[in-house]
Design an enzyme around this catalytic site. Sequence first.
Site, PDB file in Angstrom:
ATOM      1  N   GLU A  42       1.455  25.872   9.801  1.00 22.64           N
ATOM      2  CA  GLU A  42       0.835  26.192  10.655  1.00 22.64           C
ATOM      3  C   GLU A  42      -0.915  26.132   9.849  1.00 22.64           C
ATOM      4  O   GLU A  42      -0.765  26.870   9.135  1.00 22.64           O
ATOM      5  CB  GLU A  42       0.789  26.841  11.551  1.00 22.64           C
ATOM      6  CG  GLU A  42       1.834  27.180  13.100  1.00 22.64           C
ATOM      7  CD  GLU A  42       0.807  25.750  14.054  1.00 22.64           C
ATOM      8  OE1 GLU A  42      -0.610  25.593  13.680  1.00 22.64           O
ATOM      9  OE2 GLU A  42       0.971  25.652  15.015  1.00 22.64           O
ATOM     10  N   ASP A  93      -2.289  32.480  15.967  1.00 23.26           N
ATOM     11  CA  ASP A  93      -3.044  33.090  16.534  1.00 23.26           C
ATOM     12  C   ASP A  93      -2.063  34.539  17.596  1.00 23.26           C
ATOM     13  O   ASP A  93      -1.559  35.254  17.122  1.00 23.26           O
ATOM     14  CB  ASP A  93      -4.223  32.665  17.822  1.00 23.26           C
ATOM     15  CG  ASP A  93      -5.365  33.611  18.640  1.00 23.26           C
ATOM     16  OD1 ASP A  93      -4.945  34.549  18.631  1.00 23.26           O
ATOM     17  OD2 ASP A  93      -6.070  32.915  18.949  1.00 23.26           O
TER      18      ASP A  93
HETATM   19  C1  PRP Z   1      -4.277  25.665  17.484  1.00 22.63           C
HETATM   20  C2  PRP Z   1      -3.057  26.344  16.391  1.00 22.63           C
HETATM   21  C3  PRP Z   1      -1.364  26.777  16.503  1.00 22.63           C
HETATM   22  C4  PRP Z   1      -2.264  27.689  17.667  1.00 22.63           C
HETATM   23  C5  PRP Z   1      -2.157  28.565  17.526  1.00 22.63           C
HETATM   24  O1  PRP Z   1      -3.612  24.793  17.996  1.00 22.63           O
HETATM   25  O2  PRP Z   1      -2.783  25.103  15.149  1.00 22.63           O
HETATM   26  O3  PRP Z   1      -0.628  25.720  16.836  1.00 22.63           O
HETATM   27  O4  PRP Z   1      -3.028  26.806  18.525  1.00 22.63           O
HETATM   28  O5  PRP Z   1      -2.030  29.452  18.416  1.00 22.63           O
HETATM   29  P1  PRP Z   1      -1.224  30.417  19.788  1.00 22.63           P
HETATM   30  O6  PRP Z   1      -0.562  31.512  17.751  1.00 22.63           O
HETATM   31  O7  PRP Z   1      -2.558  31.434  20.703  1.00 22.63           O
HETATM   32  O8  PRP Z   1      -0.134  29.892  20.053  1.00 22.63           O
HETATM   33  P2  PRP Z   1      -4.223  24.024  18.851  1.00 22.63           P
HETATM   34  O9  PRP Z   1      -4.039  23.842  19.960  1.00 22.63           O
HETATM   35  O10 PRP Z   1      -6.596  24.245  18.177  1.00 22.63           O
HETATM   36  O11 PRP Z   1      -4.095  22.603  18.276  1.00 22.63           O
HETATM   37  P3  PRP Z   1      -4.527  20.812  16.834  1.00 22.63           P
HETATM   38  O12 PRP Z   1      -3.904  22.011  15.794  1.00 22.63           O
HETATM   39  O13 PRP Z   1      -5.033  19.999  17.412  1.00 22.63           O
HETATM   40  O14 PRP Z   1      -6.255  21.631  16.648  1.00 22.63           O
END
Ligand code: PRP
Length: 183
Positions: A102, A106
Amino acid sequence: MSQDLHSDIERLVLSEEEIATIVCDMGAKITHDYAGKKLTLVAVLKGATPFMADLMRKIDLPLSIDFMEVSSYGSGTTSSGVVRILKDLNTNIEGKDIVLVEDLLDTGNTLAYLKKILTKRNPASLEIATFLNKEVPNRAKDVQPKYIGADAPNEFLVGYGFDYDELYRNLPYVGILKKSCYE
Ligand code: PRP
């Protein structure tokens, strides 16, 4: 957005050199930990693509790769951790040693959900490698990354996979976007 990609950046957070050190160190750890195992790296699209591409080349072991893409159902359900699978794995992970790759951990909701569905497919093991980790007090308990590149500052980041409105993912460094780009 200006015509020049770099002039939209307010401040540098991680330079190319710092990123290279982080990736190299993590690659060495994974190489040590997974010797003799059936390693498969699973990147979560799209943000993890630069990290995945760099990390896999710093792991000195036979390995396979696969990808998943997910999206949250929406802000109202994000905290429940329910995500929609946009792209599933192409390969069977039964008996494989999986490392989920990842860009940012978050709330942990995305990975908690992924862990739950992938565990049902009977991998030999399932661990998490995240480039950046945010300090979150009430993170899902079963989302403890084995590998963390660096702590994420509590700011909106772009570059090295991180986007604003799908742009800036191709910056080779991580930075903070000028407010004028989104206000
Ligand atoms: C981001 C990141 C994780 C997720 C983390 O993806 O890549 O997958 O958010 O957040 P969390 O721990 O609160 O679940 P995003 O939805 O921005 O997609 P992307 O990777 O395509 O930019």
